[in-house]
Each structure stands twice: as structure tokens, then as C-alpha cells.
Design a protein around this motif. Structure first.
Motif: not given
Length: 128
Positions: A42-54
């Protein structure tokens, strides 16, 4: 390797079933991301760190995000060296020491905590 391990079980073991403060994904692979996503506390974070996610489309359970007050952040142009440096700092000091949220009315206390070394990045939260 998701073919050899149950990532849900491994995530629960790693966190002693408490969940992750933050998940940093650089893979853009749903089979790796989703088990970690559902193990963010709870109150955590998801960080998407890649240009591959585009070009990727993922189906996130919005109810899970809202009930757990999760933050989802996309970041582009971050080097792996910079990522590992950030992860090492988080591991050494803990995310609560690095980033802490304060209500807007506690802005002065947030700055004082920063000066006293209790955190590095105070985030001020504005209520509606």
C-alpha cells in the motif's frame, strides 16, 4: 526465470509477504511485471523505466491501484548505471528516508526534516 519459478511465491518470500515499496521494471514483459505489480505494498510505486514500454499495452487492475493508493510512473532515458545507483541508495537508506509525503500544512516541518537529514525529497500532498 518465470518458466522455472513461480514469481508470485518468490516475491512473497523476498518481502516476507509484506510487499515491495517500489518495483522498477525495465523488461516491458507482462509475465515478469504483473507478479511484481501485485506485490507492491500500500502506498507503493511502480516505475516503468524503459523506452521498450512505448509500444506495450498492459492491463492493470484499476481497483488494485486505487485501493492500494499505488503510484505508477513512467521514466525515459535513464541509464542502467543510474538505475543501479538509485537502487543501491534505496537499499542502504530505505525509501522512507529518501522520499516522504507530507500534507501541505506540514510544509515547514517537511523542510526541517530535510535539513535534519530525515529525508532527501519531501513530497507535499495537496488535499481537495
Amino acid at each position: 526465470d518465470p518458466q522455472k519459478q513461480n514469481l508470485w511465491e518468490e516475491a512473497a518470500k523476498i518481502t516476507e509477504s509484506k510487499g515491495f515499496h517500489a518495483v522498477f521494471d525495465t523488461t516491458a514483459k507482462e509475465e515478469l511485471l504483473m507478479p511484481m505489480f501485485y506485490n507492491i505494498k500500500k502506498d507503493g510505486m511502480l516505475v516503468l523505466l524503459s523506452d521498450h514500454h512505448a509500444n506495450q499495452v498492459f492491463s492493470f487492475n484499476m481497483l488494485h491501484i486505487t485501493q492500494n493508493c499505488l503510484k505508477v510512473v513512467g521514466v525515459s532515458g535513464v541509464s542502467m548505471k543510474g538505475l543501479w545507483k538509485a537502487v543501491n541508495v534505496l537499499g542502504k537508506y530505505g525509501i522512507d528516508r529518501i522520499v516522504r509525503e507530507y500534507p501541505m500544512e506540514e510544509a515547514n516541518g517537511a523542510m526541517q526534516d530535510c535539513i535534519d537529514g530525515k529525508n532527501v525529497l519531501p513530497l507535499l500532498r495537496m488535499e481537495d
